[in-house]
Design a protein around this motif. Structure first.
Motif, PDB file in Angstrom:
ATOM      1  N   ASP A   1       0.345  -1.088   0.041  1.00  0.00           N
ATOM      2  CA  ASP A   1      -0.069   0.094  -0.050  1.00  0.00           C
ATOM      3  C   ASP A   1       1.173   1.449   0.297  1.00  0.00           C
ATOM      4  O   ASP A   1       1.889   1.039   0.457  1.00  0.00           O
ATOM      5  CB  ASP A   1      -0.558  -0.015   1.248  1.00  0.00           C
ATOM      6  N   SER A   2       0.198   1.780  -0.448  1.00  0.00           N
ATOM      7  CA  SER A   2       1.314   3.826  -0.370  1.00  0.00           C
ATOM      8  C   SER A   2       1.741   3.841   0.351  1.00  0.00           C
ATOM      9  O   SER A   2       0.323   3.590   1.810  1.00  0.00           O
ATOM     10  CB  SER A   2       0.441   4.826  -1.339  1.00  0.00           C
TER      11      SER A   2
ATOM     12  N   GLU B   1       0.888   6.410   2.653  1.00  0.00           N
ATOM     13  CA  GLU B   1      -0.426   7.558   2.473  1.00  0.00           C
ATOM     14  C   GLU B   1      -1.883   6.985   2.917  1.00  0.00           C
ATOM     15  O   GLU B   1      -2.114   6.979   4.513  1.00  0.00           O
ATOM     16  CB  GLU B   1      -0.931   8.277   1.229  1.00  0.00           C
ATOM     17  N   ASP B   2      -1.623   5.588   2.632  1.00  0.00           N
ATOM     18  CA  ASP B   2      -2.873   5.411   2.856  1.00  0.00           C
ATOM     19  C   ASP B   2      -2.966   4.283   3.967  1.00  0.00           C
ATOM     20  O   ASP B   2      -3.061   4.699   4.548  1.00  0.00           O
ATOM     21  CB  ASP B   2      -2.881   4.165   1.618  1.00  0.00           C
ATOM     22  N   LEU B   3      -1.460   4.006   4.619  1.00  0.00           N
ATOM     23  CA  LEU B   3      -1.172   3.312   5.642  1.00  0.00           C
ATOM     24  C   LEU B   3      -1.588   4.489   6.864  1.00  0.00           C
ATOM     25  O   LEU B   3      -1.774   3.892   7.882  1.00  0.00           O
ATOM     26  CB  LEU B   3       0.413   2.768   5.374  1.00  0.00           C
TER      27      LEU B   3
ATOM     28  N   VAL C   1      -2.997   6.899   6.858  1.00  0.00           N
ATOM     29  CA  VAL C   1      -4.768   7.064   7.293  1.00  0.00           C
ATOM     30  C   VAL C   1      -4.994   5.800   7.560  1.00  0.00           C
ATOM     31  O   VAL C   1      -6.451   6.360   8.400  1.00  0.00           O
ATOM     32  CB  VAL C   1      -5.089   7.496   5.092  1.00  0.00           C
ATOM     33  N   ARG C   2      -5.005   5.162   7.126  1.00  0.00           N
ATOM     34  CA  ARG C   2      -5.600   4.018   8.444  1.00  0.00           C
ATOM     35  C   ARG C   2      -5.400   3.480   9.665  1.00  0.00           C
ATOM     36  O   ARG C   2      -5.555   3.075  10.258  1.00  0.00           O
ATOM     37  CB  ARG C   2      -5.114   2.381   7.483  1.00  0.00           C
TER      38      ARG C   2
ATOM     39  N   ALA D   1      -1.358  -1.862  10.068  1.00  0.00           N
ATOM     40  CA  ALA D   1      -1.051  -0.583   8.788  1.00  0.00           C
ATOM     41  C   ALA D   1       0.152  -0.042   9.516  1.00  0.00           C
ATOM     42  O   ALA D   1       0.688   0.588   8.679  1.00  0.00           O
ATOM     43  CB  ALA D   1      -2.414   0.556   8.792  1.00  0.00           C
TER      44      ALA D   1
ATOM     45  N   PRO E   1      -3.747  13.609   3.145  1.00  0.00           N
ATOM     46  CA  PRO E   1      -2.929  13.475   2.189  1.00  0.00           C
ATOM     47  C   PRO E   1      -3.103  13.962   1.400  1.00  0.00           C
ATOM     48  O   PRO E   1      -1.751  14.394   0.397  1.00  0.00           O
ATOM     49  CB  PRO E   1      -3.641  12.361   1.654  1.00  0.00           C
TER      50      PRO E   1
END
Length: 202
Positions: free
Chosen positions: A19-20, A22-24, A26-27, A35, A81
């Motif tokens: 995962d990016s 940024e996604d990590l 946010v999670r 994450a 992000p």
């Protein structure tokens, strides 16, 4: 740092497409511990390296690095992000933490020195210089706050963390030309805020 490297290696071996960052992040802000562990594994070498460059002591660098990731976990809900990358978010936090640690050590040294000469009254010009320096720092801090998020990130990473244009571009996920433009615009705004003009006498 061996324990950190081993843990980062294990985390980096996770199955499936990555995962990016940024996604990590946010999670992680939604309480996803897995994450956050993946984020930690990806960022810990860079964060530790930056902190070590500033504090210059491996044991203290490990402590500060752990403090940084505790803060990243606690403040992950604030991450946006659209305003910057996850790497810049963590690196900026790491730089501030590391500088705080160095300043804390410097203040302790200064207190010891002051205690040793407490019976002496500092000359007026020394006190005056100290006050002037403090006021200048406050003004710089205030002016930095007037920059956009992207300008502040670029200036922080280049001038305070010591990264090159290319390294700043990699951290922010932008091309070198964009980074140079952000820094140029940010420095112009800082100059105007501080009232510095070319050729002006103080």
């Amino acid at each position: 740092m061996d324990r950190m490297s081993e843990r980062a290696g294990r985390l980096g071996a996770a199955e499936g497409p990555p995962d990016s960052l940024e996604d990590l992040l946010v999670r992680a802000g939604h309480g996803d511990e897995r994450a956050f562990e993946q984020l930690y594994g990806n960022l810990v070498p860079q964060v530790f390296g930056l902190v070590l460059r500033i504090v210059r002591d491996p044991a203290q660098a490990e402590e500060v690095t752990q403090e940084v990731f505790v803060e990243v976990w606690r403040t992950a809900t604030r991450f946006d992000p659209t305003r910057g990358s996850a790497t810049a978010y963590a690196v900026t936090m790491a730089h501030r933490r590391a500088v705080d640690r160095v300043r804390s050590a410097q203040r302790a040294t200064e207190r010891e020195r002051a205690s040793a000469i407490s019976e002496q009254t500092p000359p007026f010009d020394v006190v005056s210089d100290q006050v002037e320096v403090r006021l200048e720092r406050e003004q710089v801090r205030r002016c930095l706050g007037s920059l956009t998020q992207l300008q502040r990130e670029a200036v922080d990473l280049a001038y305070y963390a010591g990264y090159t244009y290319r390294e700043v571009a990699e951290i922010l996920g932008a091309n070198v030309a964009t980074v140079k433009t952000r820094m140029r615009d940010g420095l112009i705004r800082l100059r105007d805020c501080l009232g510095v003009t070319s050729g002006a006498a103080r």
